[in-house]
Design an enzyme around this catalytic site. Structure first.
Site, short mmCIF file in Angstrom:
data_model
loop_
_atom_site.label_atom_id
_atom_site.label_comp_id
_atom_site.label_asym_id
_atom_site.label_seq_id
_atom_site.Cartn_x
_atom_site.Cartn_y
_atom_site.Cartn_z
N ASP A 95 0.84 -1.21 0.00
CA ASP A 95 0.00 0.00 0.00
C ASP A 95 0.87 1.25 0.00
O ASP A 95 0.63 2.21 -0.74
CB ASP A 95 -1.00 -0.01 1.17
N ASP B 173 0.60 -1.94 -13.40
CA ASP B 173 -0.35 -1.06 -14.10
C ASP B 173 -0.19 0.37 -13.62
O ASP B 173 -0.25 1.33 -14.40
CB ASP B 173 -1.80 -1.51 -13.86
MN MN Z 1 -2.63 -6.88 -15.36
#
Ligand code: MN
Ligand code: IPM
Length: 360
Positions: free
Chosen positions: A223, A251
């Site tokens: 996190d 991503d």
């Molecule tokens: Mn992915």
């Protein structure tokens, strides 16, 4: 030596962008005088249509006979309603597992010529050049038990986060080795404040650190890492993490560079390696000839580096791409006013010309 490359074009824009990469491979062959044998195989939706399965046996065999695999993209609306087991994505998950491609390398770099394309401020993203190494064959993706079961008459969904010591160690070692070839900085990402799997992960990283005293190591909880990547992306060099955290973090890192159309990847095991763009099959623009071929071309550059040890070829391709951007050529996904808009083929031709120009 003659190299063999399995070429799996797949669905959507896959065939167009892989064709571009093949042009670049041909140009590299002409310029450097080596020889690569290319053989095509089916994967994804097109394989479902023609063979009834997203990863036919003959494709798997072709991959096993090759030194490297070049893949376009899989999936599309035509196959979206199929059950998980039969979807094109299953072909991807199966090939990763069958070929034991345990280390997924996803570089995220901010190109100077494209810095304005990043959604973050230029002063924050400038000089960002990081590499996420995501474990690719374990974790909740493959752990058992899995499924939707009944407990006391109610449905319960179960997936299992599982890593063996050896699975962690081999990808961590690979990350240390690759950090050694770069800026010698490694960030290991886990959730060891909550998860036992992650506590084991961290222990193994600490053990392996002893073998790499020249690498500076930090541990981050996932996190916190998600925040730090946005706040100080240029500080990161190599990031190593498990499959699901890596799926998400890569991503996130990808978006910093501003275009998914620019991002290559390599999935490497001890015997095989597969190269593919990070982006998907983009069915909305498939067949229009306007897809950005750069991610696939840069994946090919990674192939020359990691599978064939031809760093000079890899480097030439990367410089040729950078030069095309500096010259102002832009496919629609990275176009903004004042630049020269080009299609897939035109961009590929420019990059190939630049290779010729830049090779001394
Ligand atoms: Mn992915
Ligand atoms: C990726 C994709 C895949 C994954 C999907 C399509 C199965 O998101 O390559 O990151 O989750 O690994």
């Amino acid at each position: 030596m003659k190299y063999k490359v399995a070429v799996l074009k797949g669905d959507g824009i896959g065939p167009e962008i892989v064709e571009s990469a093949l042009q670049i491979i041909k140009k590299a062959q002409d310029l450097f005088g080596f020889s690569i044998e290319l053989k095509e195989g089916l994967i994804g939706g097109i394989a479902i249509d023609k063979k009834g399965t997203p990863l036919p046996e003959e494709t798997l065999n072709l991959c096993k006979e090759s030194n490297a695999i070049l893949l376009g993209a899989v999936g599309g609306p035509a196959w979206d309603s199929l059950p998980t087991e039969k979807r094109p994505e299953k072909g991807l998950l199966k090939i990763r597992k069958e070929l034991d491609l345990y280390a997924n390398l996803r570089p995220a770099k901010v190109w100077k010529a494209l810095i304005e394309a990043s959604p973050l401020k230029a002063e924050i993203v400038k000089d960002t050049d990081l590499l996420v190494i995501r474990e690719l064959t374990g974790d909740v993706y493959y752990g058992e038990p899995r499924g939707v079961f009944k407990e006391k008459g109610k449905r319960v969904g179960i997936n299992t986060m599982k890593y063996t010591e050896d699975e962690i160690r081999r990808v961590v070692r690979k990350a240390f080795e690759i950090a050694r070839l770069r800026r010698k900085k490694l960030t290991s990402v886990d959730k060891s404040n909550v998860l036992e799997v992650s506590a084991l992960w961290r222990d193994i990283v600490e053990e392996e650190k002893e073998n790499y005293p020249d690498i500076s190591l930090e541990h981050l909880y996932v996190d916190n890492c998600a925040m730090q990547i946005i706040k100080r992306p240029a500080d990161f060099d190599v990031i190593v993490t498990g499959n699901i955290f890596g799926d998400i973090i890569s991503d996130e890192a990808a978006v910093i560079s501003g275009s998914l159309g620019m991002l290559p990847s390599a999935s490497i095991g001890d015997r095989y390696a597969l190269y593919e763009p990070v982006h998907g099959s983009a069915p909305d623009i498939a067949g229009k000839g306007i897809a950005n071929p750069i991610a696939t071309i840069l994946s090919t550059a990674m192939m020359f580096k990691y599978s064939f040890g031809m760093w000079n070829v890899s480097d030439l391709i990367e410089r040729a791409v950078e030069e095309a951007l500096i010259q102002g050529y832009r496919t629609p996904d990275i176009y903004s006013a004042g630049f020269k808009e080009v299609n897939t083929v035109q961009m590929t031709v420019k990059i190939a010309e630049n290779m010729e120009k830049l090779k001394e």
